[in-house]
Design an enzyme around this catalytic site. Structure first.
Site, PDB file in Angstrom:
ATOM      1  N   SER A  46       0.800  -1.228   0.000  1.00  0.00           N
ATOM      2  CA  SER A  46       0.000   0.000   0.000  1.00  0.00           C
ATOM      3  C   SER A  46       0.829   1.272   0.000  1.00  0.00           C
ATOM      4  CB  SER A  46      -0.947   0.013   1.204  1.00  0.00           C
ATOM      5  OG  SER A  46      -0.220  -0.092   2.416  1.00  0.00           O
ATOM      6  N   ASP A 354      -3.988   7.807   7.869  1.00  0.00           N
ATOM      7  CA  ASP A 354      -5.111   6.998   8.332  1.00  0.00           C
ATOM      8  C   ASP A 354      -4.743   5.984   9.414  1.00  0.00           C
ATOM      9  OD1 ASP A 354      -3.546   5.353   6.841  1.00  0.00           O
ATOM     10  OD2 ASP A 354      -5.075   4.755   5.401  1.00  0.00           O
ATOM     11  N   HIS A 357      -0.861   4.704   6.791  1.00  0.00           N
ATOM     12  CA  HIS A 357      -0.149   5.312   5.679  1.00  0.00           C
ATOM     13  C   HIS A 357       0.155   6.779   5.968  1.00  0.00           C
ATOM     14  CE1 HIS A 357      -2.923   2.104   4.216  1.00  0.00           C
ATOM     15  NE2 HIS A 357      -1.778   1.648   3.749  1.00  0.00           N
TER      16      HIS A 357
END
Length: 399
Positions: A46, A354, A357
């Site tokens: 991610s 969040d 990240h």
């Protein structure tokens, strides 16, 4: 007379050697100045996913993307990621996800990363664990197939020819990697101790090494490899695995998790050194993003940021993070759907987006620190990442 002829011939030979040496020196020093990467191919999780998971399992919800794209754009951030800034600095368009079939142009590269990806395949489904089934070995298979099919489609001609990389781009491209964080968290989710997590790291890195060799076998030569960041500074780890006060550092990060990340990075660097021996034609740059990220979090105010380990987008708890109500989570109240885990007022002064990240502002700051080679081994800038560690030795041998 013969003696004079011999002297003359010797003089001509010396002058010729000097001219050739000077020409070679100019050629080599000129080629050192900047690498031209016509394409970038990225593999990872991610931290560099530009839409892979969203294409496969549903779009990252708003407010993801609000800062730069002004709507969800496949990234788990309010805006751009480090890989976006890498593409920008190379004069290339942002990488489209390989899995995204909607309006994708792969002329100058493709992104095989998906959020939740691990190096080692996981024995769970994404709904059970949150880990992507598209592990690094699968990403390599996708890349290899993409390379083969790109060549075939371009040979056939037609409209799709202009949407795929030229054959020579695959050997001239920059190959970027940012993966490994999820392999560490996978062990903790199974209630492994830190020592047990450390014990399987060699296997993880063995599989990572195999993929690098695979890409090399497909013609890849320039590699830009990020190590893993300070795991113990992320709210989703701090919230899920509470630590004793003695296990926390002065900046609010969990020392055990950071120590295992550092152990992973030391072993990764050893693997890179071994790969350089086994792949003499490769230019492999190891980038220490751990140090940069930890420096930013531990000195947030110095660099114009606030609240190092507190999430910008989230809901509740000590770290503005709730694992069951993550960024963008909604709740129906009196028949109306409302967002209960929304963005903070100003993401530009926050580091963690969040709970997992980073914000665009943090990603940009991190990129600015690594782009010039200050945290790289060898200390080449991004624009010189096509050169191996021993370039200077080769230059002097050449001359």
């Amino acid at each position: 007379m013969k003696a004079m002829e011999l002297v003359g011939e010797k003089w001509i030979e010396i002058v010729t050697c000097l001219v050739i040496s000077t020409t070679l020196m100019r050629s080599v020093s000129g080629s050192e100045s900047e690498c031209i990467f016509p394409a970038i191919f990225n593999l990872g999780d991610s931290n560099s996913d530009t839409g892979g998971l969203s294409a496969a399992f549903g779009q990252a919800p708003p407010p993801n993307g609000i800062t730069y794209f002004h709507s969800p754009n496949g990234r788990f951030s309010d805006g751009r990621l480090i890989i976006d800034f890498i593409a920008e600095s190379s004069g290339l368009a942002y990488l489209r996800a390989y899995l995204d079939s909607v309006a994708s142009n792969f002329t100058h590269g493709a992104n095989f990363a998906t959020a939740g990806s691990t190096v080692r395949p996981q024995n769970t489904t994404i709904s059970q664990s949150g880990y992507s089934p598209i592990s690094l070995d699968v990403q390599f298979v996708q890349f290899s197939d993409f390379k083969t099919r790109s060549k075939l489609v371009r040979q056939q001609g037609g409209v799709f020819k202009e949407l795929l990389p030229k054959e020579e781009y695959f050997s001239q491209a920059l190959y970027t990697f940012d993966i490994g964080q999820n392999d560490l968290t996978a062990g903790y989710k199974l209630n492994f101790t830190t020592e047990q997590v450390k014990a399987y790291i060699p296997d993880v890195l063995g599989q990572f090494s195999n993929v690098i060799k695979g890409v090399y076998g497909e013609g890849g030569r320039s590699f830009w490899i990020h190590n893993t960041g300070p795991l113990g500074c992320l709210p989703y780890m701090l919230d899920r695995y509470p630590m004793k006060p003695t296990q926390m550092d002065e900046f609010g990060c969990a020392k055990p998790f950071n120590e295992v990340a550092q152990y992973f990075n030391r072993k990764l660097k050893e693997v890179v050194e071994q790969l350089r021996k086994e792949l003499p034609g490769a230019a492999i740059t190891y980038v220490d993003v751990y140090t940069v990220k930890y420096t930013l979090i531990s000195h947030a105010q110095k660099y114009g940021f606030e609240q190092g380990v507190i999430a910008c987008c989230g809901h509740g708890g000590k770290y503005n993070f709730n694992n069951t109500e993550r960024c963008g989570a909604t709740k129906r109240v009196n028949g109306t759907e409302i967002v209960i885990a929304n963005s903070c007022k100003d993401p530009s002064v926050r580091i963690i987006w969040d709970g997992i990240h980073y914000t665009e502002a943090a990603n940009k700051w991190i990129f600015q620190q690594i782009v010039n080679g200050s945290f790289s081994d060898p200390p080449h800038s991004l624009k010189r990442a096509c050169y191996g560690k021993s370039i200077r030795r080769h230059k002097f041998q050449l001359l």
